[in-house]
Design a protein around this motif. Structure first.
Motif, PDB file in Angstrom:
ATOM      1  N   SER A   1      21.395  20.812  46.915  1.00  0.00           N
ATOM      2  CA  SER A   1      20.089  20.789  47.583  1.00  0.00           C
ATOM      3  C   SER A   1      20.116  19.719  48.659  1.00  0.00           C
ATOM      4  O   SER A   1      21.042  18.905  48.720  1.00  0.00           O
ATOM      5  CB  SER A   1      18.984  20.448  46.591  1.00  0.00           C
ATOM      6  N   ARG A   2      19.069  19.717  49.469  1.00  0.00           N
ATOM      7  CA  ARG A   2      18.977  18.695  50.503  1.00  0.00           C
ATOM      8  C   ARG A   2      18.899  17.299  49.874  1.00  0.00           C
ATOM      9  O   ARG A   2      19.485  16.344  50.362  1.00  0.00           O
ATOM     10  CB  ARG A   2      17.724  18.979  51.335  1.00  0.00           C
ATOM     11  N   THR A   3      18.155  17.215  48.765  1.00  0.00           N
ATOM     12  CA  THR A   3      17.995  15.908  48.112  1.00  0.00           C
ATOM     13  C   THR A   3      19.337  15.364  47.640  1.00  0.00           C
ATOM     14  O   THR A   3      19.628  14.178  47.811  1.00  0.00           O
ATOM     15  CB  THR A   3      17.067  16.045  46.887  1.00  0.00           C
ATOM     16  N   THR A   4      20.149  16.224  47.033  1.00  0.00           N
ATOM     17  CA  THR A   4      21.416  15.702  46.518  1.00  0.00           C
ATOM     18  C   THR A   4      22.313  15.242  47.669  1.00  0.00           C
ATOM     19  O   THR A   4      22.983  14.222  47.565  1.00  0.00           O
ATOM     20  CB  THR A   4      22.158  16.726  45.629  1.00  0.00           C
ATOM     21  N   PHE A   5      22.280  15.948  48.776  1.00  0.00           N
ATOM     22  CA  PHE A   5      23.073  15.490  49.921  1.00  0.00           C
ATOM     23  C   PHE A   5      22.576  14.133  50.399  1.00  0.00           C
ATOM     24  O   PHE A   5      23.346  13.201  50.648  1.00  0.00           O
ATOM     25  CB  PHE A   5      23.032  16.489  51.084  1.00  0.00           C
ATOM     26  N   LEU A   6      21.253  14.029  50.508  1.00  0.00           N
ATOM     27  CA  LEU A   6      20.671  12.798  51.015  1.00  0.00           C
ATOM     28  C   LEU A   6      21.039  11.615  50.113  1.00  0.00           C
ATOM     29  O   LEU A   6      21.464  10.557  50.587  1.00  0.00           O
ATOM     30  CB  LEU A   6      19.154  12.966  51.078  1.00  0.00           C
TER      31      LEU A   6
END
Ligand code: PFF
Length: 500
Positions: free
Chosen positions: A11-16
């Motif tokens: 997800s975007r959160t995990t990348f961030l």
């Protein structure tokens, strides 16, 4: 085909979180606060924010953006630009490998300090507080008298190092999917611990004095070269650019994922963490100054000295909760270090190797971990600290700056940065303008070359680095040899042909 099997963030959160975790590391806690104190306090913040805006964020955007565009780690990106540039991707891979091999040893020392804190092995009270240097150098490191004398392996450190590498293996062997999920914890836990350490610091007498030293501005410092050197070198170091890993981390973003916004958030989150950590560190240093009636100059330190000598002294002097504070502080170092380490080992080393040579994730990860452990064993010897210092200078200073400057020049002048700008703008809410191309072409290389020359060559050419002597070689010779060997090895890696 290759695209479908590429590892992806879930997800975007995990990348961030993975990106933030790779950026925040030991440097945020032990390097930034001291630099601010030593370079004009509040005035340093100005130079450092300017550095973030004109160097750090554009550079981070370049690495993550190129990775996403080419869907490859650093060597794949540069061979995508032109086959003859592939070596420029391998050089930072080798730099990242060297860095993680000693970074893991520092994490191992932190873990040994977690254990020592549990029993307050270095003692409490004023007497103990003045002897923490002895505890670190003699008990933990069992240090030898010179770099030429490696002595024997320090077994407790080697065993801890093996545990660190096993943990790293378990986090990495399934790739970005798991790494991103773990990163959410390895970022949040140290944030929470920093809050606890800040509260601890602020409730001790003398905290306010410490904070005054941290932040009272000396605006005249802005007119010196030193402050700009300190700010720019810290920015290069703190964002974990120039170490190959960000290209791979960018390559795990799905084709439609946002880049620009994430880069801005990661850059600011990293710097905010440093700024916050400074309060936790300097409130505690203020307490130590008061408790020992020592001047700021005697307790303000950076790096290993702060973490393993000065902070333990402050813990010895605390009226209550000594062991708990120690455990929290060293666990914080552990977590801060851990996500930078898996970033270097996975994004910096394994992903590029797999791009070129193939091989299963688990197998390549295991090879990287075992090799990292074996090389790291050198730093667990009694003379290991001296070598760690020379490798750090070669890799985390020269290596990242030289490869960073050349990469900007190649991307800026031998390729077209506008192609990247269009690529990232297509899927990002915040658009970047044509000014960015000029940052890559001119501002970044000039800024990095300034740091290299001012704080590097002008120091280490006239004077041997660290004053080390190893037979006929001195510390600077060792640094140049490491750079040369890694450079030659990157050409060799470029030359190797693979099928397909
Ligand atoms: N950016 C991280 C830090 O500031 O500690 C991680 C890191 C920096 C790792 C420099 C390695 C390194 F050489």
């Amino acid at each position: 085909m290759a695209e479908e099997i590429r590892e992806r963030w879930t997800s975007r959160t995990t990348f961030l979180f993975a990106a933030i975790g790779s950026a925040i590391g030991l440097g945020n806690l032990w390097r930034f606060p001291y630099l601010a104190y030593d370079n004009g306090g509040g005035a340093f913040l100005v130079a450092w924010i300017i550095g973030l805006l004109i160097l750090g964020i554009p550079w981070l955007l370049m690495e993550i953006g190129m990775g996403r565009m080419f869907q490859k780690g650093a060597p794949g990106v540069f061979s995508g630009i032109g086959k003859k540039w592939e070596w420029l991707g391998w050089w930072p891979v080798l730099v990242a490998f060297l860095i993680v091999s000693y970074y893991a040893v520092i994490i191992a020392w932190s873990m040994r300090f977690v254990l020592s804190s549990a029993t307050m092995a270095w003692g409490t009270g004023q007497e103990a507080a003045t002897k923490t240097g002895g505890f670190f150098f003699e008990n933990i490191l069992q240090i030898s008298s010179s770099a030429g004398e490696l002595g024997s392996i320090v077994w407790p450190t080697l065993i801890m190092l093996a545990i660190v590498w096993i943990v790293l293996f378990l986090i990495m062997y399934k790739g970005a999917g798991v790494i991103g999920k773990i990163a959410v914890y390895t970022v949040s836990i140290p944030w929470l611990i920093l809050v606890a350490l800040l509260i601890r610091g602020l409730t001790l007498p003398g905290a306010a004095d410490g904070l005054n030293y941290y932040l009272s501005p000396d605006w005249s410092a802005l007119l010196t070269g030193d402050i700009w050197f300190a700010a720019f070198s810290q920015i290069a170091f703190t964002l974990s650019v120039g170490m190959a890993g960000m290209y791979a981390y960018g390559s795990f973003i799905a084709r439609r994922g946002d880049v620009n916004n994430n880069v801005l958030i990661a850059g600011f989150a990293n710097n905010a963490t440093s700024f916050f950590a400074g309060f936790a560190v300097f409130s505690t240093l203020g307490f130590l100054m008061t408790a020992l009636s020592a001047p700021a100059g005697e307790v303000a330190e950076s790096g290993l000295g702060l973490a393993f000598v000065i902070y333990p002294a402050a813990i010895s002097m605390m009226p209550t909760a000594n062991a708990l504070t120690g455990i929290l502080f060293f666990l914080c170092l552990f977590f801060l270090g851990l996500d930078s380490a898996f970033f270097l080992a996975h994004g910096g080393v394994s992903a590029p190797l797999r791009d070129k040579f193939g091989g299963g994730l688990a197998k390549v990860t295991a090879i990287v971990c075992v090799t990292g452990f074996l090389v790291g064993a050198i730093f667990t010897t009694q003379g290991g600290l001296y070598w760690l210092d020379m490798f750090d200078r070669a890799a985390a200073f020269y290596g990242l700056l030289i490869t960073g400057a050349i990469s900007c020049i190649v991307i800026g002048w031998f390729w077209d940065p506008a192609l990247l700008r269009n690529h990232v703008n297509e899927t990002s809410d915040v658009k970047i303008g044509a000014w960015w191309d000029w940052i890559i072409k001119i501002v970044l290389p000039v800024g990095l070359i300034f740091v290299l020359v001012y704080g590097g060559f002008m120091q280490d050419i006239p004077k041997a680095y660290g004053g080390y002597e190893i037979g006929i070689l001195n510390g600077s010779h060792v640094v140049w040899i490491i750079l040369l060997v890694t450079l030659v090895a990157s050409f060799v890696l470029q030359k190797i042909k693979t099928r397909g």
